[in-house]
Design an enzyme around this catalytic site. Structure first.
Site, PDB file in Angstrom:
ATOM      1  N   TYR A  92      -4.451   5.617 -13.266  1.00 56.08           N
ATOM      2  CA  TYR A  92      -2.802   7.377 -13.425  1.00 56.08           C
ATOM      3  C   TYR A  92      -2.800   7.266 -14.792  1.00 56.08           C
ATOM      4  CZ  TYR A  92      -0.450  11.477 -13.111  1.00 56.08           C
ATOM      5  OH  TYR A  92       0.130  12.052 -13.422  1.00 56.08           O
ATOM      6  N   SER A 188      -4.447   1.310  -7.822  1.00 57.72           N
ATOM      7  CA  SER A 188      -3.472   2.018  -8.319  1.00 57.72           C
ATOM      8  C   SER A 188      -4.399   3.580  -7.857  1.00 57.72           C
ATOM      9  CB  SER A 188      -2.617   2.581  -9.316  1.00 57.72           C
ATOM     10  OG  SER A 188      -2.435   2.694  -9.430  1.00 57.72           O
ATOM     11  N   GLN A 189      -4.329   4.841  -8.950  1.00 56.31           N
ATOM     12  CA  GLN A 189      -4.862   6.031  -8.527  1.00 56.31           C
ATOM     13  C   GLN A 189      -6.766   5.594  -8.337  1.00 56.31           C
ATOM     14  OE1 GLN A 189      -4.916   9.559 -11.593  1.00 56.31           O
ATOM     15  NE2 GLN A 189      -6.308   8.252 -12.029  1.00 56.31           N
ATOM     16  N   ASP A 274       6.731  -3.208  -5.450  1.00 55.39           N
ATOM     17  CA  ASP A 274       5.983  -2.384  -5.966  1.00 55.39           C
ATOM     18  C   ASP A 274       6.548  -1.605  -5.679  1.00 55.39           C
ATOM     19  OD1 ASP A 274       3.701  -1.062  -7.366  1.00 55.39           O
ATOM     20  OD2 ASP A 274       2.678  -1.392  -6.219  1.00 55.39           O
ATOM     21  N   HIS A 309       3.601  -4.121  -8.892  1.00 49.09           N
ATOM     22  CA  HIS A 309       2.268  -2.623  -8.966  1.00 49.09           C
ATOM     23  C   HIS A 309       1.312  -3.845  -9.669  1.00 49.09           C
ATOM     24  CE1 HIS A 309       0.047   0.689  -8.625  1.00 49.09           C
ATOM     25  NE2 HIS A 309       0.106   1.074 -10.210  1.00 49.09           N
TER      26      HIS A 309
END
Length: 329
Positions: A92, A188-189, A274, A309
């Site tokens: 992201y 992630s994204q 996370d 994360h």
């Protein structure tokens, strides 16, 4: 960050019922049908890098609505044979950056397509090169997570997920790629996009999704204020009447619904501390991976108890990809 989510013993069997629209499949079939007939490759130009071990091309392909989407295509220099390919999606706020920033897959012997994220690239890294010309009039916040959030057809992630599917079509159309051995990967994204592609492209060879965003979104916005989910929370704090419309829209892009439809071998990674992509949201997708098809795809998950994360980003090294490519073990 201390442990804040469910204990690992509960996460390992956590398989919640996730909101799924009745027209989920029809929605995505119609969306992808709108772009399927158009040629996918718009431009492919060699890009000089002064690197001796890899060759790189600046690729432009037709994404959602035929919009041009940029990507870097890199492969080992001097290799004439068709190679297995990895299509990688970005986190992201990051753009594709400079072509020499992500060389791991290419120097490991794979063809590698790194897709730019439309309308992103200004939060960190070295920028992007793909504008998002659509959705300017859609109600929603300024960030991608809330852009057009009141209408599934106008939502930003409808466009980005379509781009991600088209990236697979694009890499398969490039010379020197074995179209039968294409994997989707991301963190992630990017992990969320890889899962979406896994649910929409039935013949992927493998999926690598670390700390995937957009999974079990209804729970995520209830248990974390960290961005990007926090952007949705902030939007709903101002637009209190919009909660039902937003939750409906989010159900069309939930990674659990895509994961349930996937059939490719998959590897997940998750950090138990996370707060960005909470572990229960990742396990919700992992534990239901392939469930809608009654299949049992090869899958594995690496758990990092002390990591936030950043921890899961290390999990794709040396893992099983279900035999999708020689040397992947």
């Amino acid at each position: 960050m201390a442990l804040f989510d469910l204990p690992l013993t509960e996460l390992e069997r956590y398989a919640p019922v996730v909101r799924e629209p009745a027209d989920f499949d029809a929605f995505w079939r119609a969306t992808l049908d709108e772009v399927a007939a158009a040629p996918v490759l718009l431009d492919v130009q060699p890009h000089p890098t002064a690197l001796r071990l890899v060759d790189t091309w600046d690729v432009t392909f037709a994404g959602f609505g035929g919009d041009p989407v940029r990507a870097w295509f890199t492969r080992p220099a001097g290799v004439a044979s068709s190679l297995p390919a990895v299509v990688e999606y970005l986190g992201y706020g990051r753009g594709r950056g400079l072509p020499h920033e992500r060389l791991t897959w290419a120097v490991a012997g794979y063809a590698h397509l790194l897709m730019d994220s439309r309308g992103q690239g200004d939060e960190y890294g070295t920028g992007g090169a793909t504008p998002d010309p659509r959705g300017g009039g859609a109600l929603g916040g300024p960030g991608p997570a809330t852009r057009g959030i009141l209408n599934p057809r106008a939502y930003y992630y409808r466009r980005l997920i379509t781009d991600a599917v088209r990236a697979v079509d694009a890499v398969r159309a490039l010379p020197g790629v074995d179209p039968a051995r294409v994997a989707a990967a991301g963190n992630s994204q990017g992990g969320g996009l890889a899962l979406a592609v896994a649910g929409l492209v039935p013949d992927l060879a493998a999926v690598l999704a670390t700390a995937p965003f957009l999974c079990h979104i209804q729970r995520a916005i209830d248990i974390t204020d960290a961005a990007p989910y926090g952007e949705i929370v902030t939007f709903l704090a101002v637009h209190r009447e919009a909660e039902e419309a937003a939750r409906c829209t989010l159900s069309y892009v939930d990674g659990v619904n895509f994961a349930r439809r996937a059939v490719a071998p998959a590897h997940f990674g998750v950090g138990l501390r996370d707060t960005v992509c909470p572990p229960s949201t990742v396990f919700a997708a992992y534990n239901q991976y392939g469930a809608a098809n009654g299949s049992a795809p090869d899958r594995a998950i690496h758990v990092y108890p002390f990591n936030h994360h950043e921890g899961a980003t290390r999990s794709t090294s040396g893992t099983s990809c279900g035999g999708w490519a020689p040397g992947c073990r």
